[in-house]
Design a protein around this motif. Structure first.
Motif, short mmCIF file in Angstrom:
data_model
loop_
_atom_site.label_atom_id
_atom_site.label_comp_id
_atom_site.label_asym_id
_atom_site.label_seq_id
_atom_site.Cartn_x
_atom_site.Cartn_y
_atom_site.Cartn_z
N THR A 1 0.84 -1.21 0.00
CA THR A 1 0.00 0.00 0.00
C THR A 1 0.87 1.25 0.00
N TYR A 2 1.87 1.28 0.88
CA TYR A 2 2.76 2.44 0.96
C TYR A 2 3.51 2.65 -0.36
N TYR A 3 3.92 1.54 -0.99
CA TYR A 3 4.64 1.62 -2.26
C TYR A 3 3.73 2.18 -3.35
N GLU A 4 2.50 1.67 -3.42
CA GLU A 4 1.56 2.16 -4.44
C GLU A 4 1.22 3.63 -4.22
N LEU A 5 1.07 4.04 -2.97
CA LEU A 5 0.80 5.45 -2.68
C LEU A 5 1.98 6.32 -3.09
N ALA A 6 3.18 5.81 -2.88
CA ALA A 6 4.38 6.56 -3.28
C ALA A 6 4.43 6.75 -4.80
N LEU A 7 4.07 5.70 -5.54
CA LEU A 7 4.03 5.80 -7.01
C LEU A 7 2.95 6.78 -7.45
N GLN A 8 1.81 6.72 -6.80
CA GLN A 8 0.73 7.65 -7.14
C GLN A 8 1.18 9.10 -6.90
N ASN A 9 1.88 9.31 -5.80
CA ASN A 9 2.38 10.65 -5.51
C ASN A 9 3.35 11.12 -6.58
N MET A 10 4.20 10.22 -7.05
CA MET A 10 5.14 10.57 -8.13
C MET A 10 4.38 10.97 -9.39
N ASN A 11 3.36 10.20 -9.74
CA ASN A 11 2.57 10.53 -10.93
C ASN A 11 1.90 11.89 -10.81
N ILE A 12 1.34 12.17 -9.64
CA ILE A 12 0.68 13.45 -9.43
C ILE A 12 1.67 14.59 -9.54
N MET A 13 2.87 14.41 -8.99
CA MET A 13 3.89 15.45 -9.07
C MET A 13 4.32 15.70 -10.51
N MET A 14 4.15 14.70 -11.39
CA MET A 14 4.49 14.87 -12.80
C MET A 14 3.28 15.31 -13.62
N GLY A 15 2.13 15.51 -12.96
CA GLY A 15 0.93 15.94 -13.66
C GLY A 15 0.24 14.82 -14.41
N ARG A 16 0.40 13.59 -13.98
CA ARG A 16 -0.19 12.45 -14.66
C ARG A 16 -1.32 11.84 -13.84
N ASP A 17 -2.03 10.92 -14.48
CA ASP A 17 -3.03 10.15 -13.75
C ASP A 17 -2.33 9.34 -12.66
N PRO A 18 -2.87 9.33 -11.44
CA PRO A 18 -2.18 8.63 -10.34
C PRO A 18 -1.91 7.15 -10.62
#
Length: 427
Positions: free
Chosen positions: A204-221
């Motif tokens: 869960t923590y890993y997936e949330l971290a990836l989602q955060n990276m996508n959001i920081m790049m302006g992408r779909d989480p």
């Protein structure tokens, strides 16, 4: 140490392959900087200040203004000749149209000081872009290496589940053969359930971290991405930079220094409000006469020179200038405060980086010991020389050792990022 790194890296193969975009730290930082709304906002403010400089300069140029009036009296109007009984009626309307051209000759330095202030504010806005880049890049570093650590922690926990599962299978066989008590099986099953729960939380923590990276790049989480780097890479300690050189690179210091200059300019600007000013102008009017008897319009032309000379203002000049001088002192104190903060940040980050080198070395030793201890305890249990608790304890120590090594590596990445930010390095 090299063996431990290879062992940990091999654990990364647990994550199933997908159609994912591979992203390294350089690519991620570039994408974050390109999308960052904070950076775009700062750049928009810079553009606004460039327009403000152009606007301030227009005060040097002649200005043309136009005006018009119309008045209608609700009552009859008459004009009486003084000391006589003679009077004649006036029209109820009065009207005028006019245009005026004015040119400042000397404004007491107000225009010049306003232009200089605008230019300094433009420099502040430019340094603010550098500061925004520094902050965004630093935030990207934190997010990226945090995600890397979560990924590797998830793979370690997954391997931990596999280790306990292998033990549970062995225990189940021995229990079915009647060689051990059921308590061994229950203890192993309980530990396996706990490990699976840890794996779910870690994923869960890993997936949330990836989602955060996508959001920081302006992408779909949920955009599939694959992190290229591992937590043991890019750990070279940067070269030491002197305090004075770091001050030259830090945008915060540049902004604080410019704020001092801006406040110095503000002292001059306030004082200029009380200097003499001289304006020249030309006016052209068309309208009714001062005594409108026939509603006819007349042209009027005039050249004029306007001189303003403050004489007495109850000490307003001294008081207003004193206010700005005290604000100047405040900005000078703020500059020193920023310089002290930079000194502290550099010292702390440098110390933490060097201490982390020792922590990483110790963590590597702990991993080697934990690997050997787990192998020996598992073998001894299979030989009937140790209890199940000894093996479970060794497994817990194994997980703690790998967790400690990942944590030590992650902390070093954070320390390196902090040091590079402290010395003004953004890439």
């Amino acid at each position: 140490m090299r063996k431990n790194i290879l062992i940990l890296i091999s654990l990364l193969m647990v994550v199933p392959a997908m159609a994912q975009e591979s992203i390294d730290i350089a690519t991620f930082k570039k994408s974050v900087l390109e999308y960052s709304q904070d950076l775009k906002s700062t750049m928009a403010e810079y553009e606004a200040m460039q327009s403000a400089i152009k606007y301030a300069k227009t005060a040097y140029l002649p200005a043309i203004s136009g005006a018009g009036t119309f008045r209608y009296s609700l009552a009859d109007r008459n004009y009486a000749i003084p000391t006589t009984e003679i009077f004649f009626p006036l029209e109820r309307e009065d009207f005028s149209l006019g245009a005026e051209l004015t040119q400042p000759i000397y404004a007491g330095g107000a225009i010049r000081n306003n232009v200089k202030s605008a230019k300094i504010q433009g420099q502040i806005a430019e340094s603010a872009i550098d500061l925004s880049v520094s902050n965004v890049a630093h935030g990207a570093e934190m997010a990226y290496w945090g995600a890397v650590a979560q990924k590797e922690m998830y793979n370690v926990v997954t391997r931990y589940v596999d280790i306990i599962t292998e033990l549970r299978d062995v225990v189940a066989i021995r229990y079915n053969e009647g060689k051990i008590a059921k308590t061994d099986l229950i203890q192993t099953e309980s530990r396996l359930a706990e490990a699976k729960m840890q794996a779910v939380e870690s994923k869960t923590y890993y997936e949330l971290a990836l989602q955060n990276m996508n959001i920081m790049m302006g992408r779909d989480p949920y955009t599939p991405i694959e992190i290229v780097d591992n937590v043991a890479s890019h750990l070279e300690i940067p070269a030491k930079v002197s305090y004075n050189n770091a001050l030259k690179m830090r945008p915060e210091i540049a902004i604080a220094e410019l704020n001092v200059k801006l406040q110095e300019q503000q002292v001059k600007r306030v004082a200029s409000d009380f200097n003499p000013s001289l304006y020249a102008g030309f006016s052209e009017t068309w309208g009714s006469s001062s005594m409108n008897v026939n509603n006819k319009g007349y042209w009027g032309h005039a050249l004029y020179v306007k001189l303003s000379l403050p004489v007495f203002n109850w000490g307003a000049r001294y008081k207003s200038v004193n206010v700005e001088r005290n604000r100047l002192k405040s900005s000078e104190y703020e500059l020193q405060k920023q310089m002290d903060a930079v000194d502290k940040q550099i010292a702390e980050a440098w110390t933490v980086m060097n201490r982390n080198v020792e922590k990483i070395e110790i963590a590597g030793q702990n991993v080697a010991i934990a690997d050997e201890n787990l192998d020996l305890n598992t073998f001894s249990y299979n030989e009937g020389k140790l209890t199940i608790l000894d093996v479970l304890s060794a497994q817990t120590s194994w997980l703690a050792a790998y967790t400690g090594m990942i944590s030590a590596w992650h902390e070093q990445h954070i320390a390196i990022a902090d040091y590079e930010k402290a010395i003004g390095k953004t890439n």
